[in-house]
Design an enzyme around this catalytic site. Structure first.
Site, PDB file in Angstrom:
ATOM      1  N   LYS A  92       0.854  -1.195   0.000  1.00  0.00           N
ATOM      2  CA  LYS A  92       0.000   0.000   0.000  1.00  0.00           C
ATOM      3  C   LYS A  92       0.884   1.238   0.000  1.00  0.00           C
ATOM      4  O   LYS A  92       1.915   1.264   0.686  1.00  0.00           O
ATOM      5  CB  LYS A  92      -0.894  -0.034   1.252  1.00  0.00           C
ATOM      6  CG  LYS A  92      -2.000   1.024   1.284  1.00  0.00           C
ATOM      7  CD  LYS A  92      -2.897   0.823   2.513  1.00  0.00           C
ATOM      8  CE  LYS A  92      -4.005   1.848   2.616  1.00  0.00           C
ATOM      9  NZ  LYS A  92      -4.864   1.621   3.802  1.00  0.00           N
ATOM     10  N   SER A 132      -9.755   1.697   2.859  1.00  0.00           N
ATOM     11  CA  SER A 132      -8.898   2.460   1.975  1.00  0.00           C
ATOM     12  C   SER A 132      -7.850   1.612   1.239  1.00  0.00           C
ATOM     13  O   SER A 132      -7.263   2.085   0.276  1.00  0.00           O
ATOM     14  CB  SER A 132      -8.168   3.536   2.777  1.00  0.00           C
ATOM     15  OG  SER A 132      -7.307   2.935   3.730  1.00  0.00           O
ATOM     16  N   SER A 175      -9.864  -0.583   7.071  1.00  0.00           N
ATOM     17  CA  SER A 175      -9.288  -0.351   5.747  1.00  0.00           C
ATOM     18  C   SER A 175      -8.683  -1.567   5.069  1.00  0.00           C
ATOM     19  O   SER A 175      -8.459  -1.544   3.859  1.00  0.00           O
ATOM     20  CB  SER A 175      -8.248   0.765   5.818  1.00  0.00           C
ATOM     21  OG  SER A 175      -8.886   2.012   5.834  1.00  0.00           O
TER      22      SER A 175
END
Lengths: 476, 439
Positions: free
Chosen positions: B39, B114, B138
C-alpha cells in the site's frame, strides 16, 4: 511599585550522547547544516519517536535537585503549532492535565538566604534553528532552516512569579546553572545550552513576556530595562499591554514582536506513539542514590575545610573553579591558601569578555591546579614573598611554566643569606648617610632604610633578615 | 483495475537474483519469489511513497518500513505500490490523486477502502499477497468487497515503523491474500517486537493455516441486525456452516456498539489533524517554490492541496482537540473506547470468536456515496470496533449476493490471531466460495 517576575528556563541536556527521540548525536555544534539529522528527527512520513530513557533520568535528577515531586507515571504530549523550525509542526513536550503531570512539580529552590517556588519541570524536544541570511528578520530576504538541533533534549524549568528584583533573578539563575553543572547534565558554557524567558508585571499593568534572551547574563539587563519601561508607563497612566517582547541583544532593549501574537491554542493531546512512562517509586529511589554532590553540600564541605562562606560561594557558583580548587587542594593540602589565590588573584586574569559571553572563564588561562599548588608551596616555604608570587602568577597564566621553574630561572627567590643581604645593606648605608644618622634616634627612619634595601634587591630581600642586619649595623 | 500507483522497476532483477539463490541451493526465505504489493502509505526506500496525495507526489523515502524489510528478508519481491484513499482516509479508494481503483468483480463498483489497491490487485491476480493498513476497517472492508482474505492484527503485533500515520493509536499494517494460509504466512513474517516502534509487543506466535477445532462462536446481534438483508442471509448461512463443522454457535450482544462510530471518528480525526501537520511542502512533497511567500501564507497555499476528504478530517480533528472541546469530545471518545473494550473483553470469556458481516452492505457504484460523507462513514460500523478495542479481526469470503461479494468478519481476543486462522480456515474449506472473478 510592586513587581512580579517569573522565569522559564530552558536547559539542553548536553551531557547525553543522543537526541530525545532518535539516535542522532546530541552534540550538533560544529556539524554541517542539516547533517546531524535522521528520518526520525526530520519527521519524515512514517517515522516513530523512540524515547531516550537516560534523558528521563537526567530530567529526574534536575527535578530532585529543585525539590520537586516525581510522579509515578508521566506522559508526553503533542503541542501543535506551525513553525518552520518544527519538522513535524508539533513539539513533543509534557503537559499537566487530567491527573497526569510532567516529570516534576511543586518544588522550591533556596538561593543565598532567599527561595523561589518551582511550578514544574518538563522534558521536551528542542526545535531546529532559523538562520537569517541578513542577520535578522528585518534585514533578510530569506531564511534558512537548520534541523541539526531538532530533537535535542531540553528541560524546561518554570518558576512561580516569586521574584521582585533582577539581582535576585541573577543569583537564582547562577544557582540553577551551578546545579545543572554539578549534575553533569548540561555544559552551560556552550552557546545556546541555557536560555531564559521571563514574565514581568508591575502593579497596575499587564503581564509581559520577554523572549529570545540567549544568555543568563542578559536576563538581568532585560528585566531592568523592562521594569523601567513598565514603571514609566504606569506612572504616566499609559496601559501596559499583555504582549510578548523580544530582547534585542545588539541594542540591549526589549522590542515589540513584529509577528502577530494571537492567542495560541496548542491543541495538546497525549502522544500515541510514546506509551506513558511508568516511573514508580523505584525510579526516584534509584536516582536519589545516584545523585552527585550538589552545590549546597559541596559548599558546606568547603567551609569545613576552613574556607569562609564567601570564598566557598564564589567557588561553587562556577563548577569549573570549584573543580580547579579541589584538584589543587589535593596536590597541596592548603585549602584556605589555595582558595584565596583562586578567588582574589587568579580571577583577576579571567577574560571579562569570555565571562560575558558565558564561555569557560578559565579557557584562556594556562595555569592549572598544579601551578597554583606549586605557587602556594613557594609562598609557604618562604622561597618567594607574596608580591613576587603575584608576579610569577602573572607570568605563569600566560606561559604555563611551573612557578618553581620561573622562580629558579629568574632568580626571584628571596635573598635571605647574610652575605648577599649584607652587600645590599652596606650599599644603602653608604648612599643614605643622613638617614642612617637619623635612624639611630628615630625608628620610622629604620623603615625607610628597609624600604631602600627592598628596592635595591627588587623586592627579593627577606624583610626580617634585612631588618636584623640593619639594626645590627646601626648598633641599636 | 487501476490498482497500482507505482511499479517497482527492480522487481525482475530481484526475482532473478532469487532464482540464482535457489539454483545454488541457498535458503531463499519462506516467501521466496512471492510477488507482493505494498500500500502506498508504507515507506519503501528508493520507491516513491505518495499516500495517493499531491502533498507527497515527489516523495521518495530514504528508508524502508520494518514490514517491507521483513518481507524482503523473507524473499518476497515487491512488485509495486498500490492505490488507496488519500492518506488512508476513506472506505472506497475513490479519494485518490491517481483515480479510483475498480472492483474486479464488477468494475463499475468500488473495491472498498482504503486499501482498495491491495484487495483489488490480489483478487485480480496482479500479485499474490499485499500489505494494507487498517485504521477502522481499511484492510477488511476491501477484502470483503473484493472477496479476498484480509487481517487486521492485534494492535502492537506488527511494527508501524514506516507506516505513514493516519491515526496512530488505532491502526495496524495487515496482510491481504487469496487464502487464509497466505495471510497467515505473511503475518508470520511481519509480526513481532520492533525496537523502532515503542507500541509493538512481544506476543508473536508461529502462524499457519487453520486447524479444525470446536470453537465457541458468538454471532453479534447488533452487527447482523444492522446489515442489508442480502448480506445478513449469507452471514446466517456462514454461521450455520461453522456449526456444521463442529463449532458451538450462539448469539452475542455488544450494546455499546452504537457509540463506536462516533468514538472512532473523533479519535481518528483528532490524531490525523496532528499527524498531517508536517505536510507543509518545506522539506519534501511536490514541485512548488516558496519564493514570494511569507512562511505562514506558504503553508496555507501548499496545504490547500490536500483532497476534500482529508481537509474535512483535519478540520474536524482540529476542532475536537481545541481548548474547551477536548474534554467534551476527545476525552469522551476515549472513555467510550474503554467501555467498548471492556464489553468486548468480557465477551471473550464466553466466546473464542465473534462473528458478523464485515460490511453491512454490498459493494456500491463508484461515485454513489461521494456526496454524503456521513453516509460513507456509516459503512464502517462493523469494522471500527476491533480497532477501538485493539483486538484482531479477519474478513474471509462468505459468498455472493447478486453476483457481488460478501465477507464474514471474525474477531478474537488480543494476540489470538491463530484462533482467527483456525476459524476462518475451517470456514474457507467448508464453504468453498468461488475464488477469482472472470476478467
Amino acid at each position: 511599585m510592586e513587581v512580579k517576575i517569573g522565569l522559564e528556563i530552558h536547559c539542553q541536556l548536553t551531557g547525553l550522547a543522543s537526541k530525545l527521540f532518535c539516535p542522532c548525536p546530541c552534540n550538533y555544534r560544529g556539524s554541517e547544516p542539516n547533517a546531524n539529522t535522521c528520518p526520525v528527527c526530520l519527521g519524515l512520513p512514517g517515522t516513530l519517536p523512540l524515547l531516550n530513557r537516560r534523558a528521563v533520568e537526567f530530567a529526574g535528577m534536575i527535578t530532585l535537585a529543585l525539590g520537586c515531586r516525581i510522579p509515578e507515571e508521566t506522559m508526553f504530549y503533542r503541542k501543535n503549532y506551525f513553525y518552520p523550525d518544527l519538522p513535524k509542526n508539533f513539539q513533543l513536550t509534557q503537559y499537566n492535565a487530567y491527573g497526569i503531570t510532567s516529570i516534576g512539580v511543586d518544588g522550591k529552590l533556596d538561593y543565598d538566604d532567599k527561595s523561589a517556588r518551582i511550578r514544574r519541570v518538563q522534558l521536551e524536544e528542542d526545535p531546529g534553528r532559523l538562520v537569517y541570511e541578513g542577520g535578522s528578520m528585518e534585514k533578510s530576504l530569506y531564511v534558512l532552516v537548520d534541523y541539526n538541533r531538532a530533537g535535542v533534549p531540553l528541560v524546561e524549568i518554570v518558576t512561580e512569579p516569586d521574584f521582585a528584583d533582577p539581582n535576585d533573578v541573577r543569583d537564582f539563575l547562577n544557582k540553577v546553572k551551578s546545579i545543572v553543572e554539578h549534575l553533569g547534565i548540561c555544559d552551560t558554557n556552550l552557546e545556546g545550552a541555557v536560555r531564559c524567558d521571563a514574565n514581568v508585571s508591575v502593579a497596575g499593568g499587564n503581564r509581559v513576556e520577554i523572549k529570545n534572551v540567549n544568555s543568563f547574563a542578559d536576563v538581568e539587563k532585560a528585566l531592568k530595562y523592562e521594569m523601567t519601561r513598565q514603571k514609566t508607563m504606569v506612572s504616566r497612566d499609559i496601559e501596559v499591554k499583555a504582549e510578548t517582547r523580544h530582547w534585542d541583544d545588539a541594542r540591549k532593549v526589549t522590542k515589540e514582536s513584529r509577528s502577530k501574537e494571537e492567542e495560541q491554542d496548542y491543541r495538546y493531546f497525549p502522544e500515541p506513539d510514546v506509551p506513558s512512562v511508568e516511573l514508580g517509586r523505584d525510579f526516584t529511589k534509584t536516582l536519589q542514590g545516584s545523585m552527585p554532590e550538589l552545590p549546597d553540600a559541596r559548599k558546606a564541605r568547603f567551609e569545613s575545610m576552613g574556607l569562609s562562606s564567601h570564598v566557598a560561594s564564589v567557588l561553587i557558583d562556577n563548577k569549573e573553579l570549584a573543580d580547579f580548587f579541589e584538584s589543587a587542594a589535593k596536590i597541596r593540602d592548603s585549602p584556605k591558601e589555595i582558595a584565596n589565590w583562586l578567588v582574589t588573584d587568579l580571577m583577576g586574569f579571567v577574560d571579562e569578555k569570555e565571562k560575558e559571553a558565558g564561555r569557560s572563564i578559565l579557557s584562556g588561562i594556562k595555569a592549572g591546579p598544579a601551578h597554583i599548588a606549586d605557587l602556594v608551596k613557594l609562598v609557604e616555604d618562604g622561597t618567594v614573598n607574596r608580591a613576587t608570587a603575584k608576579q610569577i602568577l602573572a607570568q605563569v597564566v600566560e606561559t604555563g611554566e611551573m612557578p618553581s621553574d620561573v622562580a629558579k630561572n629568574s632568580q626571584v627567590t628571596r635573598i635571605g643569606d647574610t652575605g648577599a643581604l649584607g652587600q645590599a645593606v652596606d650599599a644603602v648605608f653608604s648612599a643614605e648617610p643622613s638617614a642612617v644618622a637619623d635612624a639611630k634616634k628615630n625608628p620610622a627612619a629604620v623603615n625607610f632604610l628597609l624600604g631602600k634595601v627592598m628596592q635595591q634587591t627588587k623586592g627579593r630581600a627577606d624583610p626580617k633578615a634585612a631588618l636584623e642586619l640593619i639594626r645590627k649595623k646601626l648598633e641599636i | 483495475m487501476n490498482a497500482f500507483i507505482t511499479v517497482n522497476k527492480n522487481a525482475i532483477e530481484q526475482a532473478r537474483s532469487l532464482d540464482r539463490k535457489i539454483r545454488d541451493g541457498k535458503d531463499a526465505g519462506p516467501l521466496a519469489g512471492v510477488a507482493v504489493g505494498i500500500k502506498d502509505n508504507i515507506s519503501t526506500k528508493g520507491i516513491r511513497t505518495t499516500c495517493a496525495s499531491k502533498m507527497l507526489d515527489n516523495y521518495v523515502p530514504p528508508y524502508d518500513a520494518t514490514v517491507v524489510k521483513q518481507l524482503q528478508d523473507a524473499g518476497a519481491v515487491i512488485v509495486g505500490k498500490v492505490n488507496l484513499d488519500e492518506f488512508a482516509m476513506g472506505s472506497t479508494t475513490e479519494f485518490s490523486r491517481h483515480g479510483p481503483t475498480r472492483n474486479p468483480w464488477d468494475t463499475s463498483r468500488v473495491p472498498g477502502g482504503s486499501s482498495g489497491g491491495s484487495a483489488a490487485s490480489v483478487a485480480a491476480l496482479e500479485c499474490a499477497v499485499s500489505l494494507g493498513s487498517d485504521t477502522g476497517g481499511s484492510v477488511r472492508c476491501p477484502a470483503s468487497f473484493c472477496s479476498v482474505v484480509g487481517l487486521k492484527p492485534t494492535y502492537g503485533l506488527v511494527s508501524r515503523f514506516g507506516l505513514v500515520s493516519y491515526a496512530n493509536s488505532l491502526e495496524q499494517v495487515g496482510p491481504v491474500g487469496r487464502t487464509v494460509a497466505d495471510v497467515a504466512s505473511v503475518l508470520d513474517v511481519i509480526s513481532g517486537f520492533d525496537e523502532r516502534d515503542h507500541t509493538t509487543a512481544a506476543g508473536k506466535q508461529s502462524y499457519g493455516a487453520g486447524k479444525k477445532r470446536p470453537l465457541r462462536v458468538g454471532l453479534v446481534k447488533e452487527f447482523i441486525e444492522g446489515a442489508d438483508e442480502q448480506v445478513s442471509k449469507i452471514i446466517y448461512d456462514a454461521v450455520n456452516t461453522l456449526a456444521k463443522e463442529g463449532c458451538k454457535c450462539e448469539e452475542a450482544s455488544l450494546p455499546s456498539v452504537k457509540y463506536a462510530l462516533a468514538s472512532y471518528y473523533t479519535i481518528a480525526m483528532a490524531e490525523a489533524s496532528s499527524n498531517l501537520a508536517r505536510y507543509d511542502n518545506m522539506r519534501y512533497g511536490f514541485d512548488a517554490s516558496p519564493d514570494g511567500y511569507e512562511w505562514n501564507s506558504y503553508f496555507s497555499h501548499t496545504r490547500g492541496n490536500f483532497g476534500e476528504e482529508v481537509k474535512r478530517r483535519i478540520i474536524t480533528g482540529s476542532y475536537v482537540l481545541s481548548s474547551g472541546y477536548y474534554g467534551k469530545y476527545y476525552l469522551k471518545a476515549q472513555q467510550v473506547r474503554s467501555i467498548i473494550r471492556k464489553e468486548l473483553k468480557s465477551l471473550f470469556g464466553k466466546f473464542d470468536v465473534l462473528a458478523g458481516p464485515t460490511m453491512p452492505i454490498l459493494p456500491f457504484k463508484i461515485g454513489e456515496k461521494l456526496d454524503d460523507p456521513l453516509k460513507m462513514y456509516l459503512v464502517d460500523v462493523d469494522t471500527v470496533v476491533a480497532n477501538l478495542a485493539a483486538v484482531p479481526a479477519i474478513s474471509v469470503p462468505a459468498g455472493f449476493a447478486a453476483g457481488l461479494p460478501v465477507g464474514l468478519q471474525l474477531m478474537a481476543d488480543e494476540f489470538c490471531e491463530q484462533t482467527l486462522f483456525d476459524a476462518a480456515g475451517v470456514f474457507e474449506s467448508a464453504a468453498n466460495v468461488r475464488g477469482s472473478p472472470d476478467l
